[in-house]
Scaffold this active site. Structure first.
Site, short mmCIF file in Angstrom:
data_model
loop_
_atom_site.label_atom_id
_atom_site.label_comp_id
_atom_site.label_asym_id
_atom_site.label_seq_id
_atom_site.Cartn_x
_atom_site.Cartn_y
_atom_site.Cartn_z
N SER A 54 0.84 -1.20 0.00
CA SER A 54 0.00 0.00 0.00
C SER A 54 0.87 1.25 0.00
O SER A 54 1.94 1.27 0.63
CB SER A 54 -0.89 0.01 1.25
OG SER A 54 -1.47 1.28 1.44
N TYR A 105 -2.13 -1.35 9.87
CA TYR A 105 -2.26 -1.81 8.48
C TYR A 105 -1.01 -1.43 7.70
O TYR A 105 -0.37 -2.26 7.04
CB TYR A 105 -3.52 -1.17 7.88
CG TYR A 105 -3.70 -1.30 6.38
CD1 TYR A 105 -4.37 -2.39 5.84
CD2 TYR A 105 -3.22 -0.32 5.49
CE1 TYR A 105 -4.56 -2.50 4.46
CE2 TYR A 105 -3.41 -0.43 4.13
CZ TYR A 105 -4.07 -1.51 3.62
OH TYR A 105 -4.25 -1.61 2.26
N1 LIG Z 1 -8.48 -0.40 -2.39
C1 LIG Z 1 -7.42 0.32 -2.06
O1 LIG Z 1 -7.48 1.57 -2.02
C2 LIG Z 1 -6.11 -0.35 -1.68
C3 LIG Z 1 -5.01 0.49 -1.51
C4 LIG Z 1 -3.80 -0.09 -1.15
C5 LIG Z 1 -3.70 -1.46 -0.99
N2 LIG Z 1 -4.80 -2.26 -1.16
C6 LIG Z 1 -4.63 -3.70 -0.93
O2 LIG Z 1 -5.06 -4.41 -2.07
C7 LIG Z 1 -5.55 -5.70 -1.68
C8 LIG Z 1 -6.96 -5.90 -2.24
O3 LIG Z 1 -7.82 -4.91 -1.67
P1 LIG Z 1 -9.21 -4.50 -2.33
O4 LIG Z 1 -9.28 -3.03 -2.28
O5 LIG Z 1 -9.43 -5.21 -3.61
O6 LIG Z 1 -10.22 -5.04 -1.20
P2 LIG Z 1 -11.73 -5.58 -1.29
O7 LIG Z 1 -12.41 -5.07 -2.50
O8 LIG Z 1 -12.31 -5.28 0.05
O9 LIG Z 1 -11.52 -7.16 -1.47
C9 LIG Z 1 -10.84 -7.86 -0.47
C10 LIG Z 1 -10.62 -9.30 -0.88
O10 LIG Z 1 -9.85 -9.94 0.16
C11 LIG Z 1 -10.55 -11.07 0.62
N3 LIG Z 1 -10.33 -11.24 2.07
C12 LIG Z 1 -10.51 -10.35 3.06
N4 LIG Z 1 -10.18 -10.91 4.25
C13 LIG Z 1 -9.78 -12.17 3.99
C14 LIG Z 1 -9.30 -13.25 4.78
N5 LIG Z 1 -9.21 -13.17 6.13
N6 LIG Z 1 -8.95 -14.39 4.16
C15 LIG Z 1 -9.06 -14.50 2.83
N7 LIG Z 1 -9.51 -13.55 2.02
C16 LIG Z 1 -9.86 -12.38 2.60
C17 LIG Z 1 -12.03 -10.82 0.31
O11 LIG Z 1 -12.68 -12.07 0.19
P3 LIG Z 1 -14.25 -12.27 0.55
O12 LIG Z 1 -14.97 -11.08 0.03
O13 LIG Z 1 -14.63 -13.56 -0.12
O14 LIG Z 1 -14.29 -12.38 2.05
C18 LIG Z 1 -11.92 -10.07 -1.03
O15 LIG Z 1 -11.79 -10.98 -2.10
C19 LIG Z 1 -5.51 -5.72 -0.15
O16 LIG Z 1 -4.34 -6.39 0.29
C20 LIG Z 1 -5.45 -4.25 0.22
O17 LIG Z 1 -4.84 -4.05 1.47
C21 LIG Z 1 -5.99 -1.72 -1.50
#
Ligand SMILES: NC(=O)c1ccc[n+]([C@@H]2O[C@H](COP(=O)([O-])OP(=O)(O)OC[C@H]3O[C@@H](n4cnc5c(N)ncnc54)[C@H](OP(=O)(O)O)[C@@H]3O)[C@@H](O)[C@H]2O)c1
Length: 247
Positions: A142, A155
């Site tokens: 991130s 985080y």
């Molecule tokens: N969005 C942003 O602005 C952003 C910025 C920086 C970094 N990131 C990183 O990018 C990655 C993806 O984030 P996203 O924004 O796509 O999030 P998201 O839309 O909330 O999706 C999260 C995904 O992670 C899965 N998940 C959550 N907790 C879990 C657990 N305990 N075990 C297994 N799977 C789990 C969820 O599965 P289910 O729905 O099936 O539970 C879902 O598929 C993350 O590592 C996040 O920290 C995101």
């Protein structure tokens, strides 16, 4: 046939990455935790577009379940693709939590630690024997590791740990030709941490050189590139994918 595992492939960046990776001709094992129906829809979209994907359940905070998960991966590789190895692993699953450092509870700290650092560490260790020579590992971190953003201290600290871990993976697995890189997104339009409201989005866009927040596809294409031969000399790097966030 090259096949990869991506965690958290049911929604957001992981779902988009699964589709982009499949479009490039790779088989995809995507995992879900709480949303099997969302994962099934991603599989359906991939197969409609001519690709092949399988969704498996995985809670990345539950290290005790990883051995059984590896067995499921072995069986899936054999039954669906008739192969024995993986060409990539994307540690993407995660969740966000806003709470000032002064009020974070031990349970909140431990929960974030398990998903963002301990889980990727032991999942990678568990799947390592399945990774082929020249496989690629991609860890999602991130931009909060570079820019301190009030309210996400644990985080960001664990994502920073994952960036360090990425370099150690590259160092220790390089002898087998395995690469490891981190992708560090800025603010991306997903449901992470409850998603973006209009005011928050406008503020983030104003802080970004390209004047908008990111879309899941913006990050997904970079993940797919890091799994491909195009990036075979990129190793041990953190690539910020943030449109020029607070520069
Ligand atoms: N969005 C942003 O602005 C952003 C910025 C920086 C970094 N990131 C990183 O990018 C990655 C993806 O984030 P996203 O924004 O796509 O999030 P998201 O839309 O909330 O999706 C999260 C995904 O992670 C899965 N998940 C959550 N907790 C879990 C657990 N305990 N075990 C297994 N799977 C789990 C969820 O599965 P289910 O729905 O099936 O539970 C879902 O598929 C993350 O590592 C996040 O920290 C995101």
């Amino acid at each position: 046939m090259s096949v990869i595992v991506i965690t958290g492939g049911s929604r957001g960046i992981g779902a988009s990455a699964a589709e982009h990776i499949a479009q490039r001709g790779l088989g995809v094992i995507l995992t879900y935790n709480a949303h099997p129906e969302a994962a099934a829809k991603v599989v359906e979209r991939i197969e409609k577009a001519g690709g092949k994907a399988v969704a498996l359940k995985l809670d990345v905070s539950d290290v005790g379940s990883f051995e059984a998960f590896r067995q499921s991966v072995v069986e899936t590789l054999h039954e669906t693709w008739a192969v024995t190895t993986l060409s990539g692993l994307v540690n993407n699953a995660g969740y966000g939590l806003f709470n000032p450092l002064a009020t974070v509870s031990e349970a909140q700290f431990d929960g974030l630690f398990k998903v963002h650092l301990k889980g990727p560490f032991f999942l990678t260790q568990t799947l390592l024997p399945l990774l082929a020579e020249n496989a690629s590992i991609v860890n999602l971190t991130s931009a909060t590791t570079r820019v301190a953003t009030a309210g996400v201290a644990p985080y960001a600290a664990f994502k920073g740990g994952l960036e360090v871990l990425t370099r150690y993976m590259a160092k220790e697995f390089g002898g087998r030709g395995i690469r490891a890189n981190a992708v560090s997104p800025g603010a991306i339009r997903t449901e992470l941490g409850g998603g973006l409201n209009d005011e928050f989005e406008a503020m983030l866009a104003a802080q970004t050189a390209l004047g908008r927040v990111g879309e899941p596809d913006d990050v997904a294409r970079v993940i797919a590139m890091l799994l491909s031969q195009d990036s075979e000399w990129i190793n041990a790097q953190t690539l910020e994918v943030a449109g020029g966030y607070i520069i």
